[in-house]
Scaffold this motif. Structure first.
Motif, PDB file in Angstrom:
ATOM      1  N   LYS A  33      28.816  30.975  40.505  1.00  0.00           N
ATOM      2  CA  LYS A  33      28.872  32.338  41.024  1.00  0.00           C
ATOM      3  C   LYS A  33      29.899  32.424  42.156  1.00  0.00           C
ATOM      4  N   GLY A  34      30.733  33.460  42.125  1.00  0.00           N
ATOM      5  CA  GLY A  34      31.696  33.683  43.204  1.00  0.00           C
ATOM      6  C   GLY A  34      33.041  33.004  43.018  1.00  0.00           C
ATOM      7  N   GLU A  35      33.188  32.222  41.938  1.00  0.00           N
ATOM      8  CA  GLU A  35      34.484  31.569  41.709  1.00  0.00           C
ATOM      9  C   GLU A  35      35.504  32.526  41.094  1.00  0.00           C
ATOM     10  N   PHE A  36      36.777  32.196  41.282  1.00  0.00           N
ATOM     11  CA  PHE A  36      37.887  32.896  40.631  1.00  0.00           C
ATOM     12  C   PHE A  36      38.631  31.844  39.812  1.00  0.00           C
ATOM     13  N   VAL A  37      38.433  31.897  38.501  1.00  0.00           N
ATOM     14  CA  VAL A  37      38.947  30.855  37.597  1.00  0.00           C
ATOM     15  C   VAL A  37      39.921  31.463  36.600  1.00  0.00           C
ATOM     16  N   ALA A  38      41.037  30.780  36.388  1.00  0.00           N
ATOM     17  CA  ALA A  38      41.948  31.180  35.313  1.00  0.00           C
ATOM     18  C   ALA A  38      41.822  30.204  34.158  1.00  0.00           C
ATOM     19  N   ILE A  39      41.668  30.753  32.960  1.00  0.00           N
ATOM     20  CA  ILE A  39      41.720  29.931  31.753  1.00  0.00           C
ATOM     21  C   ILE A  39      43.113  30.125  31.174  1.00  0.00           C
ATOM     22  N   ARG A 152      44.087  50.141  36.566  1.00  0.00           N
ATOM     23  CA  ARG A 152      43.175  50.259  37.697  1.00  0.00           C
ATOM     24  C   ARG A 152      41.898  51.001  37.289  1.00  0.00           C
ATOM     25  N   ALA A 153      42.042  52.024  36.462  1.00  0.00           N
ATOM     26  CA  ALA A 153      40.846  52.727  35.963  1.00  0.00           C
ATOM     27  C   ALA A 153      39.976  51.766  35.159  1.00  0.00           C
ATOM     28  N   SER A 154      40.621  50.896  34.377  1.00  0.00           N
ATOM     29  CA  SER A 154      39.818  49.976  33.566  1.00  0.00           C
ATOM     30  C   SER A 154      39.143  48.936  34.471  1.00  0.00           C
ATOM     31  N   ILE A 155      39.764  48.628  35.614  1.00  0.00           N
ATOM     32  CA  ILE A 155      39.105  47.741  36.590  1.00  0.00           C
ATOM     33  C   ILE A 155      37.873  48.455  37.175  1.00  0.00           C
ATOM     34  N   ALA A 156      38.030  49.742  37.466  1.00  0.00           N
ATOM     35  CA  ALA A 156      36.884  50.515  37.966  1.00  0.00           C
ATOM     36  C   ALA A 156      35.746  50.495  36.938  1.00  0.00           C
ATOM     37  N   ARG A 157      36.107  50.655  35.654  1.00  0.00           N
ATOM     38  CA  ARG A 157      35.095  50.625  34.595  1.00  0.00           C
ATOM     39  C   ARG A 157      34.423  49.249  34.517  1.00  0.00           C
ATOM     40  N   ALA A 158      35.230  48.187  34.743  1.00  0.00           N
ATOM     41  CA  ALA A 158      34.671  46.827  34.656  1.00  0.00           C
ATOM     42  C   ALA A 158      33.695  46.542  35.793  1.00  0.00           C
ATOM     43  N   LEU A 159      33.954  47.139  36.980  1.00  0.00           N
ATOM     44  CA  LEU A 159      33.114  46.746  38.110  1.00  0.00           C
ATOM     45  C   LEU A 159      31.966  47.711  38.392  1.00  0.00           C
ATOM     46  N   LEU A 187      42.170  41.997  41.665  1.00  0.00           N
ATOM     47  CA  LEU A 187      41.245  40.942  41.208  1.00  0.00           C
ATOM     48  C   LEU A 187      40.889  40.026  42.383  1.00  0.00           C
ATOM     49  N   GLN A 188      41.904  39.725  43.192  1.00  0.00           N
ATOM     50  CA  GLN A 188      41.699  38.903  44.383  1.00  0.00           C
ATOM     51  C   GLN A 188      40.684  39.566  45.314  1.00  0.00           C
ATOM     52  N   MET A 189      40.838  40.880  45.491  1.00  0.00           N
ATOM     53  CA  MET A 189      39.942  41.638  46.360  1.00  0.00           C
ATOM     54  C   MET A 189      38.505  41.574  45.818  1.00  0.00           C
ATOM     55  N   LEU A 190      38.370  41.701  44.498  1.00  0.00           N
ATOM     56  CA  LEU A 190      37.034  41.624  43.898  1.00  0.00           C
ATOM     57  C   LEU A 190      36.419  40.252  44.143  1.00  0.00           C
ATOM     58  N   HIS A 191      37.257  39.230  44.016  1.00  0.00           N
ATOM     59  CA  HIS A 191      36.793  37.866  44.273  1.00  0.00           C
ATOM     60  C   HIS A 191      36.340  37.728  45.724  1.00  0.00           C
ATOM     61  N   GLU A 192      37.158  38.241  46.642  1.00  0.00           N
ATOM     62  CA  GLU A 192      36.814  38.138  48.060  1.00  0.00           C
ATOM     63  C   GLU A 192      35.537  38.910  48.399  1.00  0.00           C
ATOM     64  N   ALA A 193      35.251  39.947  47.606  1.00  0.00           N
ATOM     65  CA  ALA A 193      34.017  40.707  47.830  1.00  0.00           C
ATOM     66  C   ALA A 193      32.804  39.992  47.223  1.00  0.00           C
ATOM     67  N   GLY A 194      33.033  38.795  46.653  1.00  0.00           N
ATOM     68  CA  GLY A 194      31.910  38.000  46.174  1.00  0.00           C
ATOM     69  C   GLY A 194      31.723  37.984  44.665  1.00  0.00           C
ATOM     70  N   ASN A 195      32.621  38.679  43.937  1.00  0.00           N
ATOM     71  CA  ASN A 195      32.486  38.708  42.482  1.00  0.00           C
ATOM     72  C   ASN A 195      32.974  37.410  41.844  1.00  0.00           C
ATOM     73  N   THR A 196      32.430  37.111  40.681  1.00  0.00           N
ATOM     74  CA  THR A 196      32.919  36.012  39.861  1.00  0.00           C
ATOM     75  C   THR A 196      33.967  36.585  38.916  1.00  0.00           C
ATOM     76  N   VAL A 197      35.180  36.028  38.964  1.00  0.00           N
ATOM     77  CA  VAL A 197      36.272  36.570  38.160  1.00  0.00           C
ATOM     78  C   VAL A 197      36.816  35.471  37.250  1.00  0.00           C
ATOM     79  N   VAL A 198      36.882  35.761  35.955  1.00  0.00           N
ATOM     80  CA  VAL A 198      37.500  34.846  34.993  1.00  0.00           C
ATOM     81  C   VAL A 198      38.699  35.561  34.393  1.00  0.00           C
ATOM     82  N   LEU A 199      39.870  34.943  34.595  1.00  0.00           N
ATOM     83  CA  LEU A 199      41.137  35.538  34.195  1.00  0.00           C
ATOM     84  C   LEU A 199      41.725  34.691  33.072  1.00  0.00           C
TER      85      LEU A 199
END
Ligand SMILES: Nc1ncnc2c1ncn2[C@@H]1O[C@H](COP(=O)(O)OP(=O)(O)OP(=O)(O)O)[C@@H](O)[C@H]1O
Ligand SMILES: [Mg+2]
Length: 245
Positions: A33-39, A152-159, A187-199
């Protein structure tokens, strides 16, 4: 505590006549939880295969995938749809916004599936659009926006549904470098806010925006670690795949 995403010996095998394609070949990894990982990996390396499994759009042929401790491989279609809606927010290369709906309505879609009442849906979608800098465009249709604004709208929809994992598949693939940077910053901002991001990306220069890189080759993990370690980036070789241009 167990990891948010856990692959144990995950295989995805396709049979094409006599040929066997191992799109995922015994992949074992976990994401906390909370990681920012790129595959990352070249075309055909198995990125979309992994993304589909992580995103509960597909299940492994063998091995286990645990999402928040739940065995996704054992789920039927309805259970997959339910866990997908609850746990995941998707960002796609082509945005996938619905053209007839306004931005506000687009961002409300995941909340509708989650059964959130109308007034709360409105409020949360509006806040999410404000967060990505589109507070003044809530009544616009997607085709009235630039590519970067649509993403950006699709990011809003995702979060908006506060998912446990935000999964982005080549989110900057259709954008110029300036707009790509904006989306990556988000995406970086979302990660810093505590989200788990897989890119998911084929592009090393985008992958290094994450903290950690998981590199795939022929369905196997060939690197898993710090995104900024020298070994994280493969150098082109003479025999190199795709190194010839
Ligand atoms: N439905 C399918 N049937 C047969 N083979 C498949 C199927 N889906 C994927 N494959 C094969 O599995 C391997 C991995 O494919 P995958 O789509 O995961 O790669 P990728 O890393 O996402 O590539 P790209 O960067 O081109 O999107 C490839 O060899 C592909 O041809
Ligand atoms: Mg792919």
């Amino acid at each position: 505590m167990s990891a948010l995403i856990k692959f144990r010996d995950v295989c995805k095998t396709y049979y094409m006549g006599d040929a066997v394609v191992r799109a995922a070949d015994h992949i074992t990894m976990k994401i906390e939880k909370g990681e920012f990982v790129a595959i990352v990996g070249q075309s055909g390396s198995g990125k979309s295969t992994c993304m589909n499994i992580i995103g509960c759009l597909d299940v492994p042929t063998s091995g286990t995938y645990l999402l928040n401790g739940q065995d996704v491989g054992a789920m039927d279609k309805d259970e997959l749809a339910a866990i997908r809606n609850k746990m995941l927010g998707f960002i796609f290369q082509q945005y996938n916004l619905l053209p007839k709906l306004t931005l506000l309505e687009n961002v409300e879609v995941p909340l509708m599936y989650a059964g959130v009442p109308k007034s709360e849906r409105h409020e949360r979608a509006k806040l999410a659009l404000e967060l990505v800098g589109l507070g003044d465009k809530v009544r616009n249709k997607p085709n009235q926006l630039s590519g970067g604004q649509q993403q950006r709208a699709s990011i809003a929809r995702a979060l908006v549904g506060e998912p446990a994992v935000i999964l982005a598949d080549e989110p900057t693939g259709a954008l110029d470098s300036h707009t790509s940077r904006e989306v990556l910053n988000m995406l970086q901002m979302l990660h810093e806010a505590g989200n788990t991001v897989v890119l998911i990306t084929h592009d090393n220069s985008i992958a290094v925006q994450a903290q950690r890189i998981i590199r795939l080759e022929d369905g196997r993990v060939v690197y898993d670690g710090d995104a900024h370690a020298p070994e994280a980036v493969v150098r082109p070789t003479l025999a190199g795949n795709g190194g010839g241009q």
